[in-house]
Design a protein around this motif. Structure first.
Motif, PDB file in Angstrom:
ATOM      1  N   LEU A  64     -12.579   8.097  17.180  1.00 36.75           N
ATOM      2  CA  LEU A  64     -13.411   6.964  16.782  1.00 36.75           C
ATOM      3  C   LEU A  64     -13.585   6.912  15.273  1.00 36.75           C
ATOM      4  CD1 LEU A  64     -15.266   4.595  17.503  1.00 36.75           C
ATOM      5  CD2 LEU A  64     -17.116   6.262  17.827  1.00 36.75           C
ATOM      6  N   LEU A  65     -13.782   8.068  14.651  1.00 35.49           N
ATOM      7  CA  LEU A  65     -13.922   8.102  13.197  1.00 35.49           C
ATOM      8  C   LEU A  65     -12.649   7.615  12.519  1.00 35.49           C
ATOM      9  CD1 LEU A  65     -15.304   8.845  10.551  1.00 35.49           C
ATOM     10  CD2 LEU A  65     -14.623  11.229  10.935  1.00 35.49           C
ATOM     11  N   GLY A  66     -11.492   8.020  13.032  1.00 36.57           N
ATOM     12  CA  GLY A  66     -10.245   7.565  12.443  1.00 36.57           C
ATOM     13  C   GLY A  66     -10.058   6.071  12.554  1.00 36.57           C
ATOM     14  N   LEU A  67     -10.393   5.504  13.705  1.00 39.11           N
ATOM     15  CA  LEU A  67     -10.259   4.053  13.881  1.00 39.11           C
ATOM     16  C   LEU A  67     -11.215   3.292  12.959  1.00 39.11           C
ATOM     17  CD1 LEU A  67      -9.935   3.872  17.780  1.00 39.11           C
ATOM     18  CD2 LEU A  67      -8.105   3.694  16.078  1.00 39.11           C
ATOM     19  N   LEU A  68     -12.451   3.776  12.844  1.00 38.29           N
ATOM     20  CA  LEU A  68     -13.404   3.123  11.947  1.00 38.29           C
ATOM     21  C   LEU A  68     -12.958   3.227  10.491  1.00 38.29           C
ATOM     22  CD1 LEU A  68     -16.797   4.264  13.534  1.00 38.29           C
ATOM     23  CD2 LEU A  68     -15.780   1.981  13.618  1.00 38.29           C
ATOM     24  N   TRP A  69     -12.360   4.338  10.128  1.00 38.36           N
ATOM     25  CA  TRP A  69     -11.889   4.511   8.754  1.00 38.36           C
ATOM     26  C   TRP A  69     -10.774   3.506   8.430  1.00 38.36           C
ATOM     27  CZ3 TRP A  69      -8.046   8.510   6.657  1.00 38.36           C
ATOM     28  CH2 TRP A  69      -8.112   8.553   5.251  1.00 38.36           C
ATOM     29  N   VAL A  70      -9.842   3.346   9.357  1.00 39.23           N
ATOM     30  CA  VAL A  70      -8.768   2.379   9.145  1.00 39.23           C
ATOM     31  C   VAL A  70      -9.336   0.964   9.028  1.00 39.23           C
ATOM     32  CG1 VAL A  70      -6.688   1.369  10.171  1.00 39.23           C
ATOM     33  CG2 VAL A  70      -7.063   3.834  10.274  1.00 39.23           C
ATOM     34  N   TRP A  71     -10.349   0.671   9.816  1.00 34.13           N
ATOM     35  CA  TRP A  71     -10.898  -0.680   9.862  1.00 34.13           C
ATOM     36  C   TRP A  71     -11.775  -0.993   8.654  1.00 34.13           C
ATOM     37  CZ3 TRP A  71     -15.679  -2.316  13.059  1.00 34.13           C
ATOM     38  CH2 TRP A  71     -15.844  -3.705  12.983  1.00 34.13           C
ATOM     39  N   LEU A  72     -12.589  -0.037   8.206  1.00 35.11           N
ATOM     40  CA  LEU A  72     -13.589  -0.308   7.188  1.00 35.11           C
ATOM     41  C   LEU A  72     -13.182   0.116   5.781  1.00 35.11           C
ATOM     42  CD1 LEU A  72     -16.789   0.808   9.151  1.00 35.11           C
ATOM     43  CD2 LEU A  72     -15.923  -1.519   8.823  1.00 35.11           C
ATOM     44  N   ALA A  73     -12.201   0.960   5.644  1.00 32.84           N
ATOM     45  CA  ALA A  73     -11.821   1.427   4.307  1.00 32.84           C
ATOM     46  C   ALA A  73     -11.242   0.286   3.480  1.00 32.84           C
ATOM     47  CB  ALA A  73     -10.809   2.561   4.420  1.00 32.84           C
ATOM     48  N   PRO A  74     -11.586   0.203   2.202  1.00 28.97           N
ATOM     49  CA  PRO A  74     -11.020  -0.853   1.358  1.00 28.97           C
ATOM     50  C   PRO A  74      -9.521  -0.647   1.133  1.00 28.97           C
ATOM     51  CG  PRO A  74     -12.282   0.691   0.033  1.00 28.97           C
ATOM     52  CD  PRO A  74     -12.528   1.073   1.457  1.00 28.97           C
ATOM     53  N   GLN A  75      -8.833  -1.744   0.930  1.00 29.44           N
ATOM     54  CA  GLN A  75      -7.397  -1.698   0.679  1.00 29.44           C
ATOM     55  C   GLN A  75      -7.131  -1.473  -0.810  1.00 29.44           C
ATOM     56  OE1 GLN A  75      -5.142  -1.808   3.195  1.00 29.44           O
ATOM     57  NE2 GLN A  75      -6.864  -1.996   4.632  1.00 29.44           N
ATOM     58  N   VAL A  76      -6.195  -0.582  -1.093  1.00 33.26           N
ATOM     59  CA  VAL A  76      -5.792  -0.308  -2.479  1.00 33.26           C
ATOM     60  C   VAL A  76      -4.531  -1.117  -2.760  1.00 33.26           C
ATOM     61  CG1 VAL A  76      -5.133   1.448  -4.152  1.00 33.26           C
ATOM     62  CG2 VAL A  76      -6.775   2.007  -2.329  1.00 33.26           C
ATOM     63  N   PRO A  77      -4.604  -2.162  -3.624  1.00 36.83           N
ATOM     64  CA  PRO A  77      -3.441  -3.024  -3.838  1.00 36.83           C
ATOM     65  C   PRO A  77      -2.397  -2.371  -4.741  1.00 36.83           C
ATOM     66  CG  PRO A  77      -5.267  -3.779  -5.172  1.00 36.83           C
ATOM     67  CD  PRO A  77      -5.793  -2.642  -4.362  1.00 36.83           C
ATOM     68  N   LEU A  78      -1.144  -2.455  -4.330  1.00 36.11           N
ATOM     69  CA  LEU A  78      -0.013  -1.953  -5.100  1.00 36.11           C
ATOM     70  C   LEU A  78       0.972  -3.095  -5.335  1.00 36.11           C
ATOM     71  CD1 LEU A  78       0.725   1.460  -3.300  1.00 36.11           C
ATOM     72  CD2 LEU A  78      -0.685   1.080  -5.330  1.00 36.11           C
ATOM     73  N   VAL A  79       1.799  -2.926  -6.355  1.00 33.67           N
ATOM     74  CA  VAL A  79       2.820  -3.915  -6.698  1.00 33.67           C
ATOM     75  C   VAL A  79       4.113  -3.169  -7.001  1.00 33.67           C
ATOM     76  CG1 VAL A  79       3.534  -5.710  -8.319  1.00 33.67           C
ATOM     77  CG2 VAL A  79       1.161  -5.581  -7.581  1.00 33.67           C
ATOM     78  N   GLY A  80       5.221  -3.675  -6.479  1.00 31.01           N
ATOM     79  CA  GLY A  80       6.527  -3.090  -6.744  1.00 31.01           C
ATOM     80  C   GLY A  80       7.341  -3.943  -7.693  1.00 31.01           C
ATOM     81  N   GLU A  81       8.045  -3.278  -8.603  1.00 28.60           N
ATOM     82  CA  GLU A  81       8.901  -3.964  -9.572  1.00 28.60           C
ATOM     83  C   GLU A  81      10.217  -3.197  -9.696  1.00 28.60           C
ATOM     84  OE1 GLU A  81       8.471  -6.772 -11.055  1.00 28.60           O
ATOM     85  OE2 GLU A  81       6.326  -7.173 -10.735  1.00 28.60           O
ATOM     86  N   LEU A  82      11.255  -3.953 -10.088  1.00 32.57           N
ATOM     87  CA  LEU A  82      12.558  -3.356 -10.349  1.00 32.57           C
ATOM     88  C   LEU A  82      12.653  -2.989 -11.824  1.00 32.57           C
ATOM     89  CD1 LEU A  82      15.069  -5.478  -8.227  1.00 32.57           C
ATOM     90  CD2 LEU A  82      14.696  -3.007  -8.083  1.00 32.57           C
ATOM     91  N   SER A  83      13.041  -1.749 -12.069  1.00 34.73           N
ATOM     92  CA  SER A  83      13.209  -1.287 -13.442  1.00 34.73           C
ATOM     93  C   SER A  83      14.504  -0.486 -13.525  1.00 34.73           C
ATOM     94  CB  SER A  83      12.020  -0.430 -13.866  1.00 34.73           C
ATOM     95  OG  SER A  83      12.199   0.085 -15.156  1.00 34.73           O
ATOM     96  N   ASP A  84      15.501  -1.053 -14.244  1.00 34.45           N
ATOM     97  CA  ASP A  84      16.814  -0.421 -14.387  1.00 34.45           C
ATOM     98  C   ASP A  84      17.462  -0.150 -13.030  1.00 34.45           C
ATOM     99  OD1 ASP A  84      16.468  -0.438 -17.140  1.00 34.45           O
ATOM    100  OD2 ASP A  84      15.559   1.577 -17.139  1.00 34.45           O
ATOM    101  N   GLY A  85      17.319  -1.092 -12.140  1.00 32.13           N
ATOM    102  CA  GLY A  85      17.948  -0.982 -10.832  1.00 32.13           C
ATOM    103  C   GLY A  85      17.214  -0.121  -9.834  1.00 32.13           C
ATOM    104  N   SER A  86      16.042   0.397 -10.167  1.00 33.11           N
ATOM    105  CA  SER A  86      15.256   1.229  -9.246  1.00 33.11           C
ATOM    106  C   SER A  86      13.863   0.648  -9.112  1.00 33.11           C
ATOM    107  CB  SER A  86      15.185   2.679  -9.733  1.00 33.11           C
ATOM    108  OG  SER A  86      14.562   2.751 -10.994  1.00 33.11           O
TER     109      SER A  86
END
Length: 227
Positions: A64-86
């Protein structure tokens, strides 16, 4: 003639095996292990069996704690970019506090689970005991570990590079759940043990006093002050 003088019979002394008669004040001499002091609890085997049940039950509550954590935890936004082909992944909001919020959410939920589990155990078994307190601590730790691993598994993809490629260049996506402060895994155990000990101290059964207070004894003539 005079009758021979015979000594009077010696006074009868009670045998140490005979019970003393009750006094006029109503107090009867009893052994300290009689009456309410015959048993201090249900027995060590019963307490260990109950402790095992509590450990398993509290640990399973980690789902139950794990499910609540997934549901209530804030999302950390990430962004992906291409740099020199990687691909390169970085935080979209470098000054954001979402990562701290993830740890804080887990900690607060674990503290609440610890308090609820301690109250439930106290209602079920009011007398308490060391095995029950240890079971709460161990079960809380196992439940926290289970919640942590379950949250990581159910949360966003842990392969951030693959996730960035699937989302596309410059598209925001959520970082996987990560518990940075590993000390949060002890929050459940500490809260459960402290709450249970507090409830036992406040509302637990009290042991009867082996001897009456001095004031009550003096009313019946025992221990009365002399002039």
């Amino acid at each position: 003639m005079t009758a021979p003088l015979t000594p009077p019979p010696p006074p009868h002394e009670p045998s140490p095996h005979e019970a003393w008669p009750p006094s006029s004040g109503g107090y009867a001499a009893t052994a300290p292990h009689d009456g309410a002091y015959g048993q201090d609890g249900p027995g060590m085997k019963t307490e260990l069996r109950e402790a095992a049940v509590i450990t398993v039950g509290v640990a399973l509550a980690g789902v139950l704690l794990g499910l609540l954590w997934v549901w209530l935890a804030p999302q950390v936004p990430l962004v992906g970019e291409l740099s020199d082909g990687s691909w390169v992944v970085y935080f979209k909001d470098t000054e954001g506090e979402q990562a701290i919020g993830v740890d804080g959410t887990f900690t607060l939920l674990a503290l609440a689970c610890g308090a609820v589990s301690a109250a439930a155990v106290f209602v079920w078994r009011r007398r308490g005991g060391v095995p029950l307190v240890v079971a709460l601590g161990l079960g809380g730790l196992l439940g926290s570990l289970l919640a942590w691993r379950l949250g990581v598994w159910l949360g966003p993809n842990s392969d951030v590079i693959a996730h960035a490629q699937a989302a596309g260049k410059g598209v925001t996506f959520s970082a996987p759940l990560k518990l940075g402060a590993k000390g949060a895994l002890l929050a459940w155990s500490l809260a459960a043990m402290l709450v249970h000990l507090g409830l036992t101290a406040l509302f637990g059964p009290r042991d009867p006093e082996p001897f009456p207070p001095y004031g009550e004894a003096s009313k019946d003539g025992y221990g009365a002050p002399t002039a």
